[in-house]
Design an enzyme around this catalytic site. Sequence first.
Site, PDB file in Angstrom:
ATOM      1  N   PHE A  50       1.652   4.394   2.605  1.00 12.85           N
ATOM      2  CA  PHE A  50       0.912   4.929   1.317  1.00 12.85           C
ATOM      3  C   PHE A  50      -0.522   3.976   1.395  1.00 12.85           C
ATOM      4  O   PHE A  50      -1.450   4.461   1.328  1.00 12.85           O
ATOM      5  CB  PHE A  50       1.635   4.170   0.212  1.00 12.85           C
ATOM      6  CG  PHE A  50       1.067   4.632  -1.010  1.00 12.85           C
ATOM      7  CD1 PHE A  50       1.748   5.908  -1.915  1.00 12.85           C
ATOM      8  CD2 PHE A  50       0.064   4.087  -1.872  1.00 12.85           C
ATOM      9  CE1 PHE A  50       1.177   6.309  -3.004  1.00 12.85           C
ATOM     10  CE2 PHE A  50      -0.271   4.374  -3.258  1.00 12.85           C
ATOM     11  CZ  PHE A  50       0.099   5.486  -3.648  1.00 12.85           C
ATOM     12  N   LEU A  53      -2.863   5.188   4.198  1.00 10.43           N
ATOM     13  CA  LEU A  53      -3.471   6.795   3.829  1.00 10.43           C
ATOM     14  C   LEU A  53      -4.336   6.797   2.711  1.00 10.43           C
ATOM     15  O   LEU A  53      -5.343   7.408   2.622  1.00 10.43           O
ATOM     16  CB  LEU A  53      -2.214   7.656   3.437  1.00 10.43           C
ATOM     17  CG  LEU A  53      -1.244   8.299   4.409  1.00 10.43           C
ATOM     18  CD1 LEU A  53      -0.271   8.991   3.991  1.00 10.43           C
ATOM     19  CD2 LEU A  53      -2.366   9.033   5.502  1.00 10.43           C
ATOM     20  N   GLU A  54      -4.267   5.772   1.839  1.00 12.37           N
ATOM     21  CA  GLU A  54      -5.033   5.738   0.792  1.00 12.37           C
ATOM     22  C   GLU A  54      -6.538   5.244   1.087  1.00 12.37           C
ATOM     23  O   GLU A  54      -7.717   5.651   0.511  1.00 12.37           O
ATOM     24  CB  GLU A  54      -4.345   5.026  -0.500  1.00 12.37           C
ATOM     25  CG  GLU A  54      -3.469   5.757  -1.284  1.00 12.37           C
ATOM     26  CD  GLU A  54      -3.814   6.994  -1.902  1.00 12.37           C
ATOM     27  OE1 GLU A  54      -4.830   7.027  -2.233  1.00 12.37           O
ATOM     28  OE2 GLU A  54      -3.040   8.003  -1.961  1.00 12.37           O
ATOM     29  N   SER A  55      -6.553   3.988   2.001  1.00  9.55           N
ATOM     30  CA  SER A  55      -7.796   3.340   2.210  1.00  9.55           C
ATOM     31  C   SER A  55      -7.912   2.956   3.509  1.00  9.55           C
ATOM     32  O   SER A  55      -8.820   2.121   3.747  1.00  9.55           O
ATOM     33  CB  SER A  55      -8.070   2.101   1.083  1.00  9.55           C
ATOM     34  OG  SER A  55      -7.376   1.262   1.535  1.00  9.55           O
TER      35      SER A  55
END
Length: 194
Positions: A50, A53-55
């Site tokens: 998570f 993938l987010e940042s």
Amino acid sequence: MFGQVFTVFAGRMAAISRMQQGQARIKANAAAFARAEKQYGVPPEVIAAFWGLESDFGANMGSLPTLRSLVSLAYDCRRSKMFQDETIAALKIIDRGDLSPPEMIGSWAGELGQTQFLPTHYFNYAVDYDGDGHRNLLRSSADVVGSTANYIATGLKWRRGEPWLQEVRAPVNLQWDQADLTIQHPRSKWAAWA
């Protein structure tokens, strides 16, 4: 028309370098990951995925003033109520003492921190995992790990051992009004359409 096969998307997003960086983050923050898994039941690999993938583990958090973005989007008539609520949540984050307005730099849509939480998610799910009295998802890896686990477990209703995704194939003649993410069909219906 936009379309991308999940396996192509996953191959691009789950690059070897990102997986290696995730493994390094798990090792470097082992105590926070172990605590999060014990408390929330979310495995380190899921939290790290998570986060990555987010940042890209905080490398790409955005560069825009969050309050300006949110107020601009609240004025836009397409989703004004949603962004009015996000603006209020951002102000609550400030009031709670987690971040100051100048620190609130994020994406164009107001997401904040290394896991790109909208302010309502930040306010509701961020936890102080490093014990400094603040929930800082911009700079504290421990807070990022604990908060992400809390969001996945509480907000997304993660349940250990249950499948998180089951592939279905949409029929060619599927009506567009049935393709919304808010509409859920049982597996039997998808199987009947196949």
